[in-house]
Scaffold this motif. Structure first.
Motif, PDB file in Angstrom:
ATOM      1  N   SER C 271      30.176  12.372 -11.893  1.00 26.04           N
ATOM      2  CA  SER C 271      28.904  12.437 -11.194  1.00 26.04           C
ATOM      3  C   SER C 271      28.125  11.135 -11.330  1.00 26.04           C
ATOM      4  O   SER C 271      27.389  10.751 -10.435  1.00 26.04           O
ATOM      5  N   ILE C 272      28.319  10.445 -12.444  1.00 23.08           N
ATOM      6  CA  ILE C 272      27.522   9.243 -12.668  1.00 23.08           C
ATOM      7  C   ILE C 272      27.847   8.174 -11.625  1.00 23.08           C
ATOM      8  O   ILE C 272      27.001   7.361 -11.245  1.00 23.08           O
ATOM      9  N   VAL C 273      29.078   8.197 -11.120  1.00 23.81           N
ATOM     10  CA  VAL C 273      29.461   7.235 -10.093  1.00 23.81           C
ATOM     11  C   VAL C 273      28.655   7.477  -8.813  1.00 23.81           C
ATOM     12  O   VAL C 273      28.272   6.531  -8.123  1.00 23.81           O
ATOM     13  N   PHE C 274      28.366   8.737  -8.529  1.00 19.87           N
ATOM     14  CA  PHE C 274      27.507   9.028  -7.384  1.00 19.87           C
ATOM     15  C   PHE C 274      26.117   8.436  -7.609  1.00 19.87           C
ATOM     16  O   PHE C 274      25.449   8.016  -6.667  1.00 19.87           O
ATOM     17  N   ALA C 366      23.044  13.452 -14.687  1.00 18.46           N
ATOM     18  CA  ALA C 366      23.503  12.073 -14.861  1.00 18.46           C
ATOM     19  C   ALA C 366      23.222  11.170 -13.653  1.00 18.46           C
ATOM     20  O   ALA C 366      22.664  10.086 -13.821  1.00 18.46           O
TER      21      ALA C 366
END
Lengths: 459, 296, 439
Positions: C271-274, C366
């Motif tokens: 999710s952090i990449v989003f 996140a």
């Protein structure tokens, strides 16, 4: 203001729909049979002509307007302000925006700024007003066009369906654009980062201390960007998590699918899956406030020194989080093994555990490996638990009682707080993000491939 | 044909309960006074398995109705009947494979030699080692050919060392008539064989534990005629060493491989007798209808 | 007993009596079986124990936060302090020194308190919100001025913690946040019945605050609401449309294969990449404001899309082809077939999937950290553009604060979050049960 415009547009479109419908019935002389399509399609046709072009113009306008206004305002600033370096100018623009929205500004505004703010407000009013005029004109023109175009031979259904088709196709490409967006944003920023820090240092360096100094002459202003300790920390914590999650998850799945009565299964399976639904921030809280102190105390009782942000605490809790992930994926995989395999084994006189260990597990192994890989990729990308329970300092250690940091923790620490956007510190976060994306993508692709091949084998 | 079937069965059960020694002869002689009673002389010499008053329920459904049947040692007996008649269900009672189905309930008595196989003292593990089974669809384990055959001996601890196991695996494959085809490829996965070979592998796997009885549940229904012929030949050879009970959908197959045939209809055992007699001179109208292809 | 006669050349083992051989190993094998079964049972019990443990831990910590300590203080709404010129001018009233009234009230309760330090300790018993409370009351009923009232005022967080028994009184004075004399006063107040615990409405009516007793989750709740609204409005139509396109219209070719693979992979991207995507694209490229629910909603909808698409496709495939054939056979266009027949039948399944996706988005934090929804924001957001935070991020922020009162509130916020999640998942289950069709 803009939402009002949107509302007006919707109302106009509804009006367009009724008009179109009525018009269709009228041109058909009241006999719907004469029409090519149902009247509602003519209504939709008119509504689309009313809403769609106006909406597109509206969207483009609303995106572009702020930038254009800023440019105009900056162009109108006194030269000494206009020629400031870009980062200072950015701050200035920020102040300006705050001034416009009536927030408190850090320093007392000087007259030039006040004038600029006035100009900004004026431009905004002008922009919004012209937006209203343009959009409304377009909408009405659309209805007028549709009104004229509607005739019994107009293939309204086909036209409307074409638009819906286009909408469907456009929607399906959003996923592609998301991926492209992710790749572009992390790759672009990473390239900027690798211009400042050599890629070899990033990939193989053993030192990670991204503190860039406030002043250029400060000691250690360059910072060190070796990502090895971060990946080591990530692996350590994920490893601990897998040590917890794989045996518990796998054995739970085996028990539920092979031993449990249907009643027990009906209760225990969803109960276990509650773990998957709990937000990760809750796990983080649990790890930081309950598990970490507990482990510290136990360690102290055993005469061990345990860091208060030990890798063990974060890994343990992350393992708990991943249990249902492993168990439900393994459950699917185990259930995909055909009953005939079990029958074959039982018919030879094997006990249940012998059947599980010698037939079921080997048969399900590829699928289980696939699901474990998915779980690993989940663990690597997990953020909140480690942000809350793992450390910040990059130690290169394999001792689970010490504090380590992870890739995700560093991304969060580098990007929260006020930072200029093009310092190596913030760019490093994107480089880490790129690595994270690539690693998890590879894991996922392998895992999904393995699982799919496995399924095909038994279909 | 003097007494009713029920009386005969009751009398016989009592006799059986008193006498636990292996019997030299067992017999149920029954008459047909309505469609629900078995006809035929089901006397066998040297009985291997004896079934009395067997009922099977799937939840509410009464799948097998009061079946009595004797199976002689070293004979091949075929169960025939229209689909859904309960022949496979009955077969699966004989090594308690129905235990794996939670809603299934079995009453009555089935004896293997002198042991009541549904008795508490009987271990299902041991029973299944004595009564092997071959299934409709070949189901080799996802392991090598060698490991497939070695599986049974390994779990039962039948061999002491690798050499012994090697011998046993080779001997089993030889008996199953597969050794020539797989001699050089023991390490390949069992699933790499053709359908007929896979089925013979499963037979080899079953005989590797040296069972007394082998149950075969339509073993050729998934195979082509040539593979079927090979399996039938094999069954004929195996008769020398094992008692074989085969469920089949094909009357020709029953005629080719079995000495005796039992005809099942909607959970009832309708007729039992020598295969020749069943196919040439059925005593029961239902059997005749089935044989002559009026339904099936 | 019939012994098989050995075939020519068959080795000895085949002749051994199977009964004895099997019997020999039975005991060991059954023990192994029991052990294995036990391992399974232990594993599942451990898993379930973790569920119970977490809930017990959080509820145990969080439930006291739903009550808050109040102190009854006599307040003299002194006209000389509040409105010296008697004009009832709102400006004057707004700027009046209400804290002085509180201080006077406290002195009235404990006239013996002397000296600057002691008085400060005394005033520290009530929250700084007490003054605002008086202000609100006066603005509401200006007739209060000049009157005297016994009012229940919000106690400070330390008093609250003490009353709830979470401060060890045996500790040395320097090691606890509350002083000896303060404890004595609280004891006296308790004895006089002037301390009581009331339902903590502040938790639900206030935004964030540095003072634990004044901190609430309303701001976070509203932020979550706006964020999720954006998420739903974007991801449901797009997700449903994508599912319909892929399932009903799309030709089977490389392009649609690519889309499918893509969706499956997106579902597993961290999710952090989003969040990084949101930061780089929405904030830096499109210049949308940081910390805004709009941006949060955009990011979360991209994250939720794969979930909705996958659930939507499953719902669509469960509609039998016969219905499609029937509709097409009646001369409906493909779109009419989908719109009139397939979609209504698949809708409950699609909604169920979306609700589950929304529940997941509700718990997500996140990516929102990346786009600045992590700031300290006191004001309750009123639109999609106002800076705000969301419930899980609020939990994250509070969990960092050392005060015991914040630990309590964090747990309480978690309870509220979990309640919403259970509600949403329950709704999804209900929907599925209610509309589930077996074809």
């Amino acid at each position: 203001m803009q939402s009002f415009l949107l509302l007006a547009l919707i109302l106009l479109s509804i009006g367009g729909y009724t008009l179109g419908r009525k018009r269709a019935v009228a041109v058909a002389g009241g006999h719907i049979r004469n029409l090519h399509s149902l009247p509602s399609f003519y209504g939709s046709y008119a509504a689309l002509w009313c809403g769609l072009p106006a909406l597109i113009v509206f969207a483009v306008w609303a995106t572009l307007q702020p930038g254009i206004i800023i440019d105009l305002v900056v162009a109108g600033l006194p030269p000494e302000l206009r020629d400031l370096p870009p980062d200072r100018l950015n701050l200035l623009v920020n102040d300006l925006k705050n001034l416009v929205s009536g927030n408190i500004v850090s320093s007392t505004p000087d007259p030039a700024m006040l004038a600029a703010a006035d100009r900004y407000r004026n431009l905004q009013v002008i922009g919004n007003a012209s937006l209203w005029v343009v959009v409304m004109t377009l909408a009405i023109a659309g209805v007028a066009y549709a009104w004229r175009a509607i005739s019994p031979t107009l293939r309204a259904r086909n036209r409307v369906e074409r638009v819906v088709d286009l909408f469907l196709i456009a929607s399906s490409t959003v996923a592609i654009f998301t991926t492209v967006g992710i790749v572009l944003s992390v790759v672009f920023e990473s390239i900027l980062f690798f211009r400042q820090v050599p890629i070899t240092e990033f990939l193989f360096g053993l030192q990670w201390s991204p503190q860039t100094a406030l002043r250029a002459d400060q000691v250690g202003s360059s910072g060190a960007f070796g990502s090895v300790p971060l990946f080591a920390g990530t692996l350590l914590i994920s490893g601990i998590a897998m040590v917890v999650a794989v045996p518990i998850g796998l054995m739970s799945a085996l028990f539920l699918s092979e031993y449990a009565t249907p009643k027990f299964r009906a209760v225990a399976k969803p109960a276990l899956e509650i773990l998957a639904g709990i937000p990760t921030v809750v796990y983080g809280f649990f790890a930081a406030l309950t598990v970490a102190p507990l482990i510290r105390e136990i360690g102290a009782a055993m005469g061990l020194h345990v860091a208060s942000e030990s890798a063990l605490a974060a890994g343990l809790v992350m393992g708990i989080m991943i249990i249902p992930f492993v168990s439900s994926l393994s459950d699917d995989v185990i259930n995909a093994v055909p009953q005939s395999m079990r029958d074959g084994s039982y018919a030879l006189g094997a006990t249940k555990s012998e059947t599980i260990q010698r037939v079921l597990l080997p048969a399900a192994l590829p699928g289980i490996v696939g699901s474990i890989l998915l779980a690993v990729s989940r663990a690597i990308g997990e953020t909140m638990i480690v942000v809350m329970a793992a450390g910040l300092s990059a130690n290169l250690t394999a001792n689970p009682l010490e504090a380590v940091t992870t890739v995700t923790v560093q991304i969060v620490t580098l990007l929260t707080g006020d930072q200029e956007f093009d310092s190596p510190k913030t760019l490093a976060a994107f480089a880490l993000g790129l690595m994270l994306f690539v690693v998890t993508l590879i894991l996922n692709i392998i895992a999904l491939h393995v699982v799919r091949k496995y399924r095909e084998q038994y279909e | 044909m003097s007494t009713t079937a029920i009386e005969t069965k009751v009398a016989l059960d009592q006799a059986l309960n008193l006498d636990t020694a292996p019997r030299k002869q067992s017999s149920v002689e029954v008459t047909d006074y309505n469609n629900r009673q078995t006809v035929g002389n089901i006397t066998v010499d040297n009985p291997k398995m004896v079934c009395r008053g067997v009922n099977v329920y799937y939840g509410e459904k009464h799948a097998i109705k009061n079946v009595g049947l004797d199976i002689g040692a070293n004979e091949v007996i075929a169960f025939i009947g229209p689909s859904g008649c309960g022949k496979s269900t009955f077969l699966r009672c004989l090594n308690r494979m129905n235990d794996t189905i939670p809603i299934c309930r079995v009453t009555g008595q089935i004896r293997l030699d002198s042991d009541d196989i549904y008795d508490k003292s009987i271990d299902v593990v041991q029973l299944r080692a004595r009564v092997g089974m071959v299934f409709q669809k070949p189901n080799p384990f996802p392991k090598s050919i060698y490991e497939n055959v070695a599986y049974g001996p390994r779990i039962h601890g039948m061999v002491n060392d690798k050499a012994e196991l090697d011998d046993l695996v080779r001997a089993s494959l030889e008996r199953a008539g597969l050794i020539k085809e797989v001699d050089k490829r023991m390490g390949e996965p069992g699933t790499s064989l053709s359908g007929g070979q896979q089925q013979r592998l499963c037979i080899a796997r079953a005989i590797a534990v040296n069972p007394e009885v082998i149950l075969m549940d339509e073993p050729c229904s998934a195979l082509d005629p040539i593979a079927t012929a090979k399996i039938e030949e094999l069954i004929d050879e195996l008769r020398e060493n094992y008692t074989i009970i085969i469920v089949t959908h094909s009357m020709q197959q029953a005629a080719r491989v079995s000495q005796r045939t039992a005809y099942f209809h909607l959970g009832d055992l309708i007729e039992v007798g020598d295969t020749d007699q069943i196919f040439t001179n059925p005593k029961h109208k239902l059997t005749e209808d089935y044989i002559t292809g009026r339904f099936g | 007993m019939n012994k098989p006669t050995p075939a020519a050349g068959a080795p000895a083992p085949l002749n051994r009596d199977i009964k004895t051989i099997v019997n020999a190993g039975l005991k060991r094998r059954h023990a192994a079986e029991r052990h294995f079964r036990w391992y399974g049972l232990i594993a599942i019990s451990l898993g379930l124990a973790f569920v119970v443990l977490m809930f017990a831990n959080i509820i145990g910590k969080g439930y006291p936060a739903f009550w808050q300590t109040y102190i009854q203080v006599p307040i003299q709404f002194d006209a000389a302090v509040l409105d010296p010129d008697g004009k009832r001018d709102p400006q004057t009233l707004a700027n009046a020194d209400y804290a002085a009234l509180v201080r006077a009230g406290m002195r009235q309760l404990f006239p013996n308190a002397q000296g600057r330090l002691e008085l400060r300790a005394l005033y520290g018993l009530v929250s700084s919100d007490a003054a605002h409370e008086l202000h609100r009351r006066v603005l509401q009923t200006p007739a209060l001025i000049g009157a005297e009232q016994e009012l229940w005022l919000l106690a400070s967080a330390n008093v609250d913690t003490l009353v709830k028994g979470n401060i060890d009184r045996a500790l040395d004075e320097s090691e606890r946040p509350i002083k000896d004399n303060q404890i004595e006063w609280v004891n006296k107040l308790q004895a006089a019945g002037k301390i009581e615990k009331q339902f903590n409405a502040i938790l639900f009516s206030n935004g964030d605050s540095r003072e634990p007793e004044q901190a609430g989750i309303r701001g976070a709740l509203m932020g979550s609401f706006y964020t999720l609204l954006v998420t739903f409005l974007l991801s449901f139509p797009i997700g449903a449309a994508t599912a319909v396109y892929l399932e009903e219209f799309a030709p089977k070719n490389r392009w649609t294969d690519l889309i499918e693979v893509n969706i499956n992979n997106l579902a597993a991207v961290p999710s952090i990449v989003f969040g990084l995507l949101g930061l780089a694209v929405f904030i830096n490229f499109f210049g949308l404001p940081r910390s805004a629910p709009l941006v949060g909603g955009l990011v979360l909808s991209l994250m939720t899309l794969p979930v909705i698409i996958i659930a939507g496709r499953a719902a669509l495939t469960s509609v039998p082809p016969s219905i499609r054939e029937a509709a097409l056979g009646m001369g409906a266009s493909k779109l009419q077939m989908v719109g009139h027949h397939v979609l209504p039948l698949a809708m409950p399944g699609m909604l169920t999937g979306s609700i589950i996706g929304m529940a997941r988005a509700l718990g997500e934090s996140a990516p929102l950290l990346m786009i600045g929804m992590v700031a300290f924001i006191v004001d309750v957001p009123k639109s999609f553009m106002d800076p705000s935070t969301v419930l899980p991020v609020q939990i994250y922020l509070w969990s960092d604060l050392p005060e015991r009162a914040f630990v309590e509130r964090t747990s309480a916020a978690i309870m509220v979050l979990l309640a919403f999640m259970i509600l949403m998942n329950g709704l999804a289950i209900l929907l599925r049960k209610r509309f589930e069709r077996r074809w």
